[in-house]
Scaffold this active site. Structure first.
Site, PDB file in Angstrom:
ATOM      1  N   TRP A   1       0.852  -1.052   0.022  1.00 14.90           N
ATOM      2  CA  TRP A   1      -0.063  -0.015   0.210  1.00 14.90           C
ATOM      3  C   TRP A   1       0.885   1.156   0.016  1.00 14.90           C
ATOM      4  CZ3 TRP A   1      -4.429   0.414  -2.198  1.00 14.90           C
ATOM      5  CH2 TRP A   1      -5.188  -0.840  -2.154  1.00 14.90           C
TER       6      TRP A   1
ATOM      7  N   ASP B   1      -1.170   7.385   6.759  1.00 13.86           N
ATOM      8  CA  ASP B   1      -2.387   6.398   6.472  1.00 13.86           C
ATOM      9  C   ASP B   1      -2.297   5.339   7.545  1.00 13.86           C
ATOM     10  OD1 ASP B   1      -4.110   4.589   5.482  1.00 13.86           O
ATOM     11  OD2 ASP B   1      -3.014   4.210   3.580  1.00 13.86           O
TER      12      ASP B   1
ATOM     13  N   LYS C   1     -12.224  -1.443   8.002  1.00 19.35           N
ATOM     14  CA  LYS C   1     -11.494  -2.359   8.716  1.00 19.35           C
ATOM     15  C   LYS C   1     -11.724  -2.377   9.941  1.00 19.35           C
ATOM     16  CE  LYS C   1      -7.589  -2.397   5.514  1.00 19.35           C
ATOM     17  NZ  LYS C   1      -8.484  -2.232   4.381  1.00 19.35           N
TER      18      LYS C   1
END
Ligand code: PMP
Length: 365
Positions: free
Chosen positions: A107, A177, A201
């Site tokens: 990511w 992030d 999540k």
């Protein structure tokens, strides 16, 4: 096996498990939110009720994180992926503005490629050469200069997690992030200037992304030509109801935040439970080193995403069958890495993690 069992044993990388009490409340809300008398899918975002939902969600987030009045809390759309570039344009970056980037996993690499369309990311550490099995020590990086640092606190695909936030350096902005470990443990808020995390999540369904930004940064001019819809200031001024937000997703997030506050207590307590969950699963893997191959180096193991392969990958179908027979789902590894991944997000109970660990042990025998 009933739905409650299967929902509790959902180890998906996201969207993933939700607290049962929230699922029950949402089942009711689909037909009628009790205090409104309408389905959650049909309530206006301009209603006083929804304004109160947004306010309460922001207030619980602030309390859990210890974020004072100097922080703006935004609920946005476009996922975490949009913030890969939007965060930088809002901080005033131009095409040639250097931004230090920790490339710690799948990511981070995706984020860096996306950010390259609006700034000049400069890789200060690249974990790809080592197969993304570790993260850097902050003390080993040259982070003395001013400017902006971007990092991802938890690499969801490879299951790597920073234990600490980067050290504070005057005039350096830290953008994080936190999508996969947001509210899974206490956050050192003072070490950050921008934190973003999508909901799907730990804190709710897909559709809403939380952005925390120091209010003082909103006084800076954004990048030239930034469309209004991509301007944090516009959303801040409108209290996150500029255009139609995902009403049902934000309401669900509020229910998860209430659950976290009322049932779990605080982030210390959540971290304690999450550590016990991770310990149970890693112990099952470590007890069978000739069967399981955990991906991350021990020092960097994530408490939320446990990624592992099999010493004999040909036995993958057999493990998948054993998991399915036990009512366990969501363990397929990310498509970029393969293998397996157990995501132990906040709503996954300790009991569910222990049940998974037992299946992993039994199957290995
Ligand atoms: N950042 C991280 C750490 C992620 O794990 C993911 C997706 N799993 C993303 C960003 C992308 O998020 P979205 O799909 O909300 O854009």
């Amino acid at each position: 096996m009933n739905a409650a069992w299967r929902n509790a044993h959902n180890f998906s990388g996201g969207p993933g498990a939700m607290p049962q009490v929230v699922l029950d409340q949402m089942a009711q809300a689909m037909l009628e939110v009790p205090e409104v008398g309408l389905s959650i899918l049909g309530i206006s975002h301009r209603s006083d009720w929804f304004r109160a939902v947004v306010d309460e969600a922001q207030q619980i987030l602030r309390a859990l994180l210890g974020a004072g009045d100097d922080w703006e809390v935004l609920f946005l759309q476009g996922g975490a992926s949009l913030q890969f570039s939007m965060a930088l344009t809002n901080l005033g970056c131009a095409q040639n503005t250097p931004v230090d980037w920790v490339r710690g996993g799948y990511w981070s690499a995706k984020a860096m490629a996306e950010a390259a369309s609006v700034c000049a990311p400069r890789c200060v550490w690249d974990g790809e050469t080592n197969g993304y099995r570790e993260l850097p020590q902050w003390s080993g990086l040259d982070l003395r200069g001013a400017g902006i640092l971007h990092y991802i606190s938890n690499e969801t695909v490879e299951g790597l997690q920073f234990r600490m936030a980067p050290p504070c350096v005057p005039a350096r902005l830290v953008v994080c992030d936190m999508s996969s470990d947001f509210l899974s443990r206490p956050v050192n808020i003072e070490s950050h200037d921008v934190i973003y995390a999508h909901a799907q999540k730990n804190i709710g369904p897909a559709g809403v992304t939380v952005v925390l930004v120091r209010k003082a940064l909103l006084d800076r001019p954004p990048a030239l030509g930034l469309p209004r819809l991509l301007d944090w200031r516009v959303h801040a001024k409108a209290g996150s109801i500029y255009n139609t937000p995902p009403v049902a997703a934000i309401y669900t997030m509020l229910l998860v935040l209430r659950w976290l506050r009322d049932e779990i207590g605080d982030l210390e307590r959540m971290a304690h439970i999450n550590a016990a969950k991770a310990a149970a699963v890693y112990a099952a893997l470590d007890a069978n080193p000739d069967v399981y191959a955990p991906h991350a180096q021990a020092a960097w193991r994530s408490q939320v995403n446990v990624a592992f392969g099999l010493a004999d990958p040909a036995r993958g179908a057999s493990l998948r069958r054993a998991l399915t027979d036990a009512g366990i789902s969501g363990l397929d590894g990310h498509r970029s890495l393969g293998g397996f991944r157990a995501s132990l997000y906040d709503a996954v109970t300790l009991e569910a993690a222990q049940n998974l660990a037992a299946v992993l042990r039994d199957w290995a025998q």
